[in-house]
Design a protein around this motif. Structure first.
Motif, mmCIF file in Angstrom:
data_model
loop_
_atom_site.group_PDB
_atom_site.id
_atom_site.type_symbol
_atom_site.label_atom_id
_atom_site.label_comp_id
_atom_site.label_asym_id
_atom_site.label_seq_id
_atom_site.Cartn_x
_atom_site.Cartn_y
_atom_site.Cartn_z
ATOM 1 N N UNK A 1 0.822 -1.204 0.000
ATOM 2 C CA UNK A 1 0.000 0.000 0.000
ATOM 3 C C UNK A 1 0.858 1.257 0.000
ATOM 4 N N UNK A 2 0.601 2.133 -0.970
ATOM 5 C CA UNK A 2 1.324 3.393 -1.106
ATOM 6 C C UNK A 2 0.345 4.553 -0.925
ATOM 7 N N UNK A 3 0.704 5.484 -0.057
ATOM 8 C CA UNK A 3 -0.093 6.687 0.143
ATOM 9 C C UNK A 3 0.637 7.880 -0.463
ATOM 10 N N UNK A 4 -0.060 8.638 -1.294
ATOM 11 C CA UNK A 4 0.459 9.915 -1.783
ATOM 12 C C UNK A 4 -0.277 10.996 -0.996
ATOM 13 N N UNK A 5 0.466 11.694 -0.169
ATOM 14 C CA UNK A 5 -0.110 12.651 0.770
ATOM 15 C C UNK A 5 0.448 14.044 0.486
ATOM 16 N N UNK A 6 -0.425 14.994 0.193
ATOM 17 C CA UNK A 6 0.074 16.298 -0.239
ATOM 18 C C UNK A 6 -0.710 17.463 0.340
ATOM 19 N N UNK A 7 -0.107 18.646 0.202
ATOM 20 C CA UNK A 7 -0.823 19.903 0.374
ATOM 21 C C UNK A 7 -0.616 20.711 -0.891
#
Length: 208
Positions: free
Chosen positions: A3-9
Motif C-alpha cells: 500500500x502506497x499513500x500519496x499525501x500532499x498539500x
C-alpha cells in the motif's frame, strides 16, 4: 498487496497536478494499491479566497492515525522560502505518537515539491527528509534511470531528490512533459522499492 499513500498539500493546484502523475506511476507497478489524500487546511477560507487559492479539493483528508496502514508514503508540498508549507508541517508535528511507538520505522518515504522560481526545490526536500529520518523511514528519491532527469533542454523542476513543478513567479507556467515524466518515474520507483521491501519482509517472516 503493498500500500502506497500519496499525501500532499496544494494551495494553487500545482502539487496536486504532480500528485496525480505520481499516482499514475505508482499504479503502473503490479501488486501496488495506491491511495491519494491531502493534509487538512489550517488557513481561514476568507484568507484563501483573498489570495485566490484553489478551494474545495475533492481529494479526501488524511488523518495521522492512518499513516501506519501504508508501506510507503510519498509527501508533496509547495515550497515556502526553502521549507515545506505550514499545512504539511502542522500535520507532521502531530505524528509524535507515531514516533514514540516506532509506527513508521521501515516504511518507505519520498518527497516531491512545487516551486515558483526553482529556489527551494532541493532544500525543501532535504529539510523534509530530516523528519522522515527521525521516524526511521527509508528515504527514496529518483534514480537516473528516469531519463527525464538528464534532460536540461529547458528550465524545469525535479531532481534526484524528488519531482518538482516550476510554476513561475505568477504561478501560470504549464507543467512540462519532462516534469511529468520525472513525477511518473518517482511514483513508479517508490512503488518498485516498496514491493521489493515488502516481499523481502514477508519472506523473512515466513522463514522464521
Amino acid at each position: 498487496m503493498s500500500k502506497v499513500l500519496i499525501l500532499y498539500y496544494s494551495m494553487y493546484g500545482h502539487v496536486s497536478t504532480l500528485a496525480r502523475e505520481l499516482e499514475r506511476g505508482a499504479s503502473s507497478v503490479d501488486g501496488i494499491d495506491v491511495t491519494i489524500k491531502r493534509v487538512p487546511e489550517i488557513m481561514e477560507r476568507s484568507a484563501l479566497e483573498k489570495i485566490q487559492a484553489v478551494l474545495d479539493d475533492e481529494v479526501p483528508v488524511a488523518t495521522v492515525e492512518e499513516l501506519p496502514q501504508y508501506d510507503a508514503i510519498i509527501f508533496g508540498t509547495p515550497t515556502r522560502f526553502g521549507n515545506m508549507a505550514s499545512q504539511m508541517r502542522s500535520f507532521l508535528d502531530q505524528t509524535g505518537g507515531l514516533w514514540y511507538t516506532n509506527a513508521l520505522v521501515g516504511k518507505v518515504g519520498s518527497v516531491f515539491v512545487s516551486t515558483s522560481t526553482g529556489a527551494g526545490n532541493e532544500t525543501t526536500i532535504t529539510s523534509f527528509h530530516t523528519t522522515l529520518l527521525h521516524h526511521g523511514m527509508v528515504v527514496v528519491g529518483v534514480p537516473y534511470t528516469v531519463a527525464a532527469l538528464s534532460d536540461v533542454s529547458e528550465a524545469r523542476g525535479g531532481s534526484v531528490l524528488g519531482a518538482g513543478y516550476l510554476s513561475g513567479p505568477d504561478g501560470r507556467r504549464e507543467i512540462s512533459e519532462c516534469e511529468l515524466a520525472i513525477a511518473f518515474g518517482q511514483g513508479r520507483h517508490v512503488a518498485e522499492i516498496t514491493r521489493r521491501l515488502s516481499a523481502g519482509l514477508k519472506a523473512e517472516v515466513k522463514h522464521e
